[in-house]
Scaffold this motif. Structure first.
Motif, mmCIF file in Angstrom:
data_model
loop_
_atom_site.group_PDB
_atom_site.id
_atom_site.type_symbol
_atom_site.label_atom_id
_atom_site.label_comp_id
_atom_site.label_asym_id
_atom_site.label_seq_id
_atom_site.Cartn_x
_atom_site.Cartn_y
_atom_site.Cartn_z
ATOM 1 N N ASP A 103 -13.659 0.459 -26.108
ATOM 2 C CA ASP A 103 -13.437 1.626 -25.640
ATOM 3 C C ASP A 103 -13.941 1.942 -24.405
ATOM 4 N N SER A 104 -14.703 1.028 -24.073
ATOM 5 C CA SER A 104 -15.032 1.093 -22.215
ATOM 6 C C SER A 104 -14.286 0.018 -21.329
ATOM 7 N N PHE A 105 -13.489 0.619 -20.588
ATOM 8 C CA PHE A 105 -12.952 -0.430 -19.911
ATOM 9 C C PHE A 105 -12.268 0.151 -18.395
ATOM 10 N N ASN A 106 -12.111 -0.476 -17.595
ATOM 11 C CA ASN A 106 -11.694 0.049 -16.314
ATOM 12 C C ASN A 106 -10.388 -0.703 -15.805
ATOM 13 N N ILE A 107 -9.292 0.071 -15.426
ATOM 14 C CA ILE A 107 -8.045 -0.297 -14.701
ATOM 15 C C ILE A 107 -8.215 -0.230 -13.082
ATOM 16 N N ASP A 108 -7.957 -1.416 -12.678
ATOM 17 C CA ASP A 108 -8.004 -1.812 -11.193
ATOM 18 C C ASP A 108 -6.742 -1.410 -10.603
ATOM 19 N N LEU A 109 -6.431 -0.488 -9.613
ATOM 20 C CA LEU A 109 -5.255 -0.290 -9.045
ATOM 21 C C LEU A 109 -5.293 -0.379 -7.630
ATOM 22 N N MET A 110 -4.502 -0.741 -6.951
ATOM 23 C CA MET A 110 -4.311 -0.569 -5.312
ATOM 24 C C MET A 110 -3.259 0.346 -4.916
ATOM 25 N N HIS A 111 -3.355 1.002 -3.871
ATOM 26 C CA HIS A 111 -2.249 1.745 -3.292
ATOM 27 C C HIS A 111 -2.236 1.374 -1.810
ATOM 28 N N GLY A 112 -1.235 2.225 -1.149
ATOM 29 C CA GLY A 112 -0.710 1.780 0.304
ATOM 30 C C GLY A 112 -0.296 0.294 0.251
ATOM 31 N N LEU A 113 0.418 -0.070 -0.972
ATOM 32 C CA LEU A 113 1.198 -1.479 -0.938
ATOM 33 C C LEU A 113 2.316 -1.621 -0.048
ATOM 34 N N PRO A 114 2.561 -2.649 0.159
ATOM 35 C CA PRO A 114 3.985 -2.871 0.841
ATOM 36 C C PRO A 114 5.453 -2.375 0.441
ATOM 37 N N GLY A 115 5.796 -1.424 1.102
ATOM 38 C CA GLY A 115 7.120 -0.518 0.497
ATOM 39 C C GLY A 115 6.650 0.498 -0.261
ATOM 40 N N GLN A 116 5.479 0.918 -0.580
ATOM 41 C CA GLN A 116 4.931 1.918 -1.379
ATOM 42 C C GLN A 116 4.842 3.184 -0.707
ATOM 43 N N ASP A 117 5.441 4.614 -1.476
ATOM 44 C CA ASP A 117 5.177 5.559 -1.146
ATOM 45 C C ASP A 117 4.234 6.339 -1.929
ATOM 46 N N ALA A 118 3.971 7.829 -1.570
ATOM 47 C CA ALA A 118 3.494 8.720 -2.761
ATOM 48 C C ALA A 118 3.655 8.691 -4.105
ATOM 49 N N GLY A 119 5.272 8.528 -4.248
ATOM 50 C CA GLY A 119 5.965 8.638 -5.390
ATOM 51 C C GLY A 119 5.590 7.169 -6.213
ATOM 52 N N GLY A 120 5.625 6.153 -5.685
ATOM 53 C CA GLY A 120 5.274 4.751 -6.025
ATOM 54 C C GLY A 120 3.823 4.924 -6.428
ATOM 55 N N ALA A 121 3.083 5.203 -5.795
ATOM 56 C CA ALA A 121 1.595 5.255 -5.967
ATOM 57 C C ALA A 121 1.063 6.111 -7.246
ATOM 58 N N CYS A 122 1.915 7.031 -7.151
ATOM 59 C CA CYS A 122 1.593 8.090 -8.486
ATOM 60 C C CYS A 122 2.394 7.693 -9.545
ATOM 61 N N ALA A 123 3.331 6.926 -9.604
ATOM 62 C CA ALA A 123 4.080 6.490 -10.704
ATOM 63 C C ALA A 123 2.970 5.249 -11.414
ATOM 64 N N ASP A 124 2.209 4.432 -10.513
ATOM 65 C CA ASP A 124 1.267 3.487 -11.065
ATOM 66 C C ASP A 124 0.158 4.221 -11.748
ATOM 67 N N LEU A 125 -0.449 5.351 -11.259
ATOM 68 C CA LEU A 125 -1.473 6.232 -11.925
ATOM 69 C C LEU A 125 -0.885 6.767 -13.172
ATOM 70 N N ARG A 126 0.313 7.241 -13.284
ATOM 71 C CA ARG A 126 0.781 8.019 -14.482
ATOM 72 C C ARG A 126 1.106 7.001 -15.577
ATOM 73 N N GLN A 127 1.306 5.763 -15.192
ATOM 74 C CA GLN A 127 1.332 4.665 -16.129
ATOM 75 C C GLN A 127 0.131 4.101 -16.596
#
Length: 379
Positions: A156-180
């Motif tokens: 019940d305690s866990f962290n999801i590690d995500l990066m942004h500013g990836l090759p070819g990524q825009d705000a839409g792509g970064a937010c899609a990762d967060l929504r998932q």
């Protein structure tokens, strides 16, 4: 000067494949000398015990590398060995870093039974094209499966590690990762920008990354999305639900103490008689496993009083809430008057704010954090 809380960092340096952006002390190896390395870790800890006798450990963090490559039996033996040498507090937070490979996810229930009560999952992205560009060995389906395994195993305690500013990524792509990620309602999210570090494959062959304007759009959109979902940013790249902050990392950022065992691990210990000791262990795994006694330590020194303010600010100013002047004195042994003139100067430049003895960065100061921190180090 009272002693701060004590944590333990354990470094397991092997991974299945070295990622092109990674500058950690990690090494590709098909066969891991698991028992030999665990024996070395416990011998290393035994040698460090005189520095912390009588103190209990509040948090343990097993990082790497990819610690989840170790067997359940190995992690169980490691944690049992640690508990036999150092008292763990009854509510100790024990974190293990894990990658989403299917073979590793199958071990999650065993890690839970061994005493791990928090996982940090190195997802990085849910976009297969981004994962391929980052050189990750998992795909988006495995990322989702790993989170589901963690939940099924009772974490019940866990962290999801995500990066942004990836090759070819825009705000839409970064937010899609967060929504998932938010579909799983993780208690904690690490969300940070990909940076190109020296001595990495990306430094030698840099990928095309988003420009400054696009990065600013990503940051703004992502922060708004997380805030709307009920996540509080409490550190530069850390977000959590209320009360679910990472206690281990908070101890770093509030200038707590920590032992570091394992190849290349670092430690910071406040000594009973006063003074702060920094130390680092041998970096190369083979050299580390061949050491004994004091030989595990490659370098150790006492911080000079002129260095301590900068070391403190390097950590504390990463926190959104900053620190109190009373806390500065309690954790450093120095009078707050040693830093007040610099703080007041930075306040006049709208980089810091000082209210009722509490110091924190402004929005502008957060953008120029490296420059703010540098003010407190000797020339």
């Amino acid at each position: 000067m009272s002693l701060p809380p004590l944590s333990l960092y354990v470094h397991l340096p092997w991974c299945e494949r070295k990622c092109p952006y990674c500058d950690f002390n990690s090494h590709e190896r098909a066969g891991i000398p698991e028992q030999r390395y665990i024996d070395a870790l416990l011998a290393d800890l035994r040698a460090d015990l005189p520095l912390v006798q009588g103190r209990s450990v509040e948090t343990v963090f097993i990082g790497g590398g990819t610690p989840s490559l170790f067997s359940v039996a190995g992690i169980s033996a490691l944690l049992a060995g640690i508990a036999g040498l150092l008292p763990l507090s009854g509510a100790a937070e024990i974190t293990l870093e894990a990658n989403p490979g299917s073979a590793e996810a199958e071990k999650f229930r065993g890690f839970r039974e061994a005493g791990v009560n928090r996982l940090s999952l190195g997802i990085q992205s849910f976009d297969d094209a981004c994962l391929e560009a980052l050189g990750r060995v998992h795909d988006s389906e495995q990322a989702c499966t790993a989170i589901e395994h963690a939940l099924a195993a009772g974490f019940d305690s866990f962290n999801i590690d995500l990066m942004h500013g990836l090759p070819g990524q825009d705000a839409g792509g970064a937010c899609a990762d967060l929504r998932q990620a938010l579909r799983y309602r993780p208690p904690h999210l690490s969300w940070y920008q990909l940076t190109i570090e020296p001595n990495t494959a990306f430094h030698k062959r840099p990928p095309a990354l988003p420009g400054e304007e696009s990065l600013a759009d990503i940051q703004e959109a992502g922060e708004s999305l997380l805030e709307a979902a009920g996540y509080r940013q409490y550190e530069v790249s850390a977000y959590s639900l209320p009360g679910r902050e990472c206690r281990h990392n908070l101890n770093y950022w509030t200038f707590g103490d920590y032992l570091g065992i394992g190849a290349g691990a670092h430690g910071k210990i406040t000594l009973e008689g006063g003074g702060i000791r920094r130390q680092a262990k041998r970096r190369r795994p083979e050299s580390y496993m061949g050491a004994s006694g004091a030989g595990f330590t490659a370098a150790a020194r006492l911080l000079g009083p002129e260095e301590i303010p900068g070391e403190f600010m390097l950590n504390a100013l990463r926190l959104n809430q900053g620190f109190s002047l009373t806390q500065f004195t309690a954790r450093t042994g120095l009078s707050a008057e040693t830093v007040v003139p610099a703080i007041e100067d930075l306040c006049a430049r709208s980089l810091l704010r000082l209210e009722d003895g509490q110091v924190a960065t402004t929005a502008r100061g957060r953008r120029f954090l490296d420059d703010v921190v540098a003010t407190f180090f000797p020339d």
